[in-house]
Design an enzyme around this catalytic site. Structure first.
Site, short mmCIF file in Angstrom:
data_model
loop_
_atom_site.label_atom_id
_atom_site.label_comp_id
_atom_site.label_asym_id
_atom_site.label_seq_id
_atom_site.Cartn_x
_atom_site.Cartn_y
_atom_site.Cartn_z
N ASP A 181 -6.00 -7.72 14.20
CA ASP A 181 -5.79 -9.53 14.33
C ASP A 181 -6.28 -9.83 15.64
O ASP A 181 -7.56 -10.95 16.07
CB ASP A 181 -4.82 -9.43 14.63
CG ASP A 181 -3.74 -8.12 15.29
OD1 ASP A 181 -4.43 -7.49 16.03
OD2 ASP A 181 -2.87 -8.33 16.27
N ASP A 185 4.45 -9.14 9.37
CA ASP A 185 4.85 -7.78 9.01
C ASP A 185 6.42 -7.77 8.60
O ASP A 185 6.81 -8.29 8.88
CB ASP A 185 4.65 -7.12 10.40
CG ASP A 185 3.04 -6.69 11.00
OD1 ASP A 185 2.72 -6.81 9.90
OD2 ASP A 185 3.27 -6.53 12.20
N ASP A 219 9.18 -5.61 9.87
CA ASP A 219 10.27 -5.94 10.29
C ASP A 219 10.16 -7.05 10.81
O ASP A 219 11.58 -7.78 12.06
CB ASP A 219 9.93 -4.83 11.81
CG ASP A 219 8.74 -5.02 12.24
OD1 ASP A 219 7.89 -6.03 12.16
OD2 ASP A 219 8.27 -4.35 13.80
N ASP A 250 0.84 -1.05 0.14
CA ASP A 250 0.02 -0.12 0.26
C ASP A 250 1.23 1.29 -0.38
O ASP A 250 0.27 2.29 0.39
CB ASP A 250 -1.18 0.44 1.25
CG ASP A 250 -2.67 -0.86 1.03
OD1 ASP A 250 -2.45 -1.27 -0.10
OD2 ASP A 250 -2.93 -0.66 1.99
#
Length: 496
Positions: free
Chosen positions: A241, A148, A150, A93
């Site tokens: 989540d 994600d 990281d 995105d």
């Protein structure tokens, strides 16, 4: 006197709620200890048998990740799993130049035979939840692993998680977060301390007794059929989540938590990044309490104990509000105590709630020694870490309480991403990060005022009463002074 009565009532209710939460944590500790004695006898897919290897889609939801994108893709490309049963979706995105650099890296990875797709949207509706939902519509995999930007899963990660889905009742397998920059600073150490408590005591303590747990947004695998059956991803809360996790478990899907599978990740190294992450998590928790409370209470398929633990789980973030109330009212209570002698029995009873701190101290020690080992040296280090953690956690209580109140009141806000840094030891390398928030929140001013307020609380210990002072709350006010002082000063100085 009426105002004093109101202060006492509110103070007492907040203390009782904190004590109730402490008792729940103690129950989770007992569950955690008993779970360590159990062997894992689940049936699993035999991945050495080609006929049992399921198709997996890895989803990577990303947004403007200049500093970690290359590291992420290189790491995911190295995962050991049959290429003919693996698809990777980069759900991008981004609105900056990383769109092009990511596209180039993906084209390079495709040339190695990797099935990897670059999926972009012009409309970021639903934010992360929207990206995951859109990717799911075309995902080939029966199972969906999510990371994600990281996170750095190890090569054997899929081979250690996917086999558990042989049990058709399991909808999610979640792994424990690791911390590649745990020792970077005090800020990263206290974040690691808090997350370790969640990923040991809470996740194991709940999961081992069949209580509801949550997919943590990353480092886990979903059964695609579970996502669809639970109603798919929704973007009406900041913690999509937690939302989907509860909807899935309310439909009787089982979650499997793997404490022994660690997925390394990077902790925020700048306080503004930690603040944005804390705000999102705490507001999202309160939003989900509003959304899920009655669904949990009315469900006929779960036990009363699971309902209690579920509601307390959804109210986790609200504990910051109770802590802030107790903290602010503790100074008026100090004066009330010394002005009204007939209330002394009440204060003797209230001192009983020091047990809450003792319970937390014991629970977190079990977690700490499992990671670092026992022994007198580690115990002494733990004592220091515990009080530093509690002080700074209380220093975040105003910021987090505002998030909680917004969540409970239904105030909507945008999904604010946490800037990533890709640093471990270079102390100054974050200063040119283009994603860091460069403005200081007005909340910081109030945190500075609270630092001064609790400084006054320490001074008050010397002047109240007729017996040379009252120092019962002095350690509490000292921790609050240091905690708010740390958050206030770091928020002012950690700017580009």
């Amino acid at each position: 006197m009426i105002s004093h009565t109101i202060v006492i009532i509110i103070y007492t209710i907040a203390l009782l709620l904190i004590f109730l939460y402490a008792l729940a944590q103690l129950n989770l500790l007992f569950n955690y200890i008993s779970a360590q004695k159990k062997s894992d006898d689940c049936s699993k897919f035999d991945l050495s048998n080609p006929d049992e290897i399921p198709y997996v889609t890895i989803q990577l939801p990303v947004y403007n990740e200049m500093y970690v994108m290359e590291r992420l893709l290189d790491n995911i490309a190295d995962i050991d799993y049959p290429k003919n049963k693996l698809e990777i979706q980069v759900l991008d995105d981004s609105t900056d130049e990383t769109i092009e650099t990511t596209r180039q890296q993906i084209e390079h990875l495709k040339s190695s035979g990797l099935d990897i797709k670059h999926i972009t949207r012009t409309d970021r509706s639903g934010f992360k939840a929207g990206a995951l939902k859109e990717g799911l519509e075309i995902a080939k995999g029966e199972f969906i692993a999510i990371f994600d930007s990281d996170f750095l899963p190890k090569k054997d990660w899929l081979k250690r998680t996917v086999p558990y889905f042989k049990d058709e009742n399991i909808g999610v397998v979640q792994t424990r977060w690791g911390h590649i920059n745990r020792n970077y600073s005090i800020l990263t150490r206290i974040q690691a301390f808090a997350l370790d408590a969640h990923f040991t005591l809470e996740q194991v303590g709940r999961n081992s007794k069949g209580h509801f747990i949550n997919f943590n947004g990353t480092a886990g695998v979903w059964r695609k059929a579970c996502i669809i059956d639970a109603g798919n991803w929704e973007g009406d809360t900041l913690t999509e989540d937690l939302d989907l996790s509860y909807r899935a478990q309310l439909k009787n899907w089982k979650f499997k938590y793997l404490e022994d599978v660690e997925t390394p990740a990077e902790l925020p190294v700048v306080i503004s990044a930690a603040r944005s992450q804390q705000f999102r998590w705490n507001k999202g928790g309160a939003e989900n309490f509003r959304k899920m409370m009655w669904k949990v209470l009315k469900n006929q398929n779960i036990s009363p104990k699971t309902k209690v633990h579920g509601l307390l789980h959804l109210l986790n973030s609200t504990m910051f509000l109770n802590i802030l109330i107790v903290a602010i009212l503790s100074i008026p209570m100090l004066y009330i105590k010394n002005e009204y002698a007939h209330l002394k029995p009440y204060f003797y009873v209230m001192s009983f709630f020091v047990l809450s701190t003792i319970i937390f101290f014991v629970c977190y020690w079990i977690m700490y020694k499992n990671i670092y080992g026992s022994g007198i040296k580690n115990f002494i280090r733990y004592i220091g870490m515990f009080f530093v953690f509690f002080s700074i956690a209380m220093g975040f209580s105003l910021h987090n309480s505002i998030a909680v109140l917004e969540g409970h009141l239904g105030k909507k806000s945008e999904f604010i991403r946490t800037p990533k840094f890709n640093i471990n030891t270079l102390k100054d390398s974050w200063k040119n990060n283009k994603y860091i928030k460069k403005t200081v929140s007005v909340h910081v001013i109030f945190e500075g005022l609270l630092m001064a307020y609790f400084g006054f609380g320490m001074y008050s210990a010397f002047i109240v009463g007729d017996q040379g002072g009252d120092f019962g709350l002095f350690p509490f006010h000292l921790m609050l002074f240091l905690g708010f002082g740390y958050v206030f000063i770091k928020s002012l100085t950690s700017k580009v």
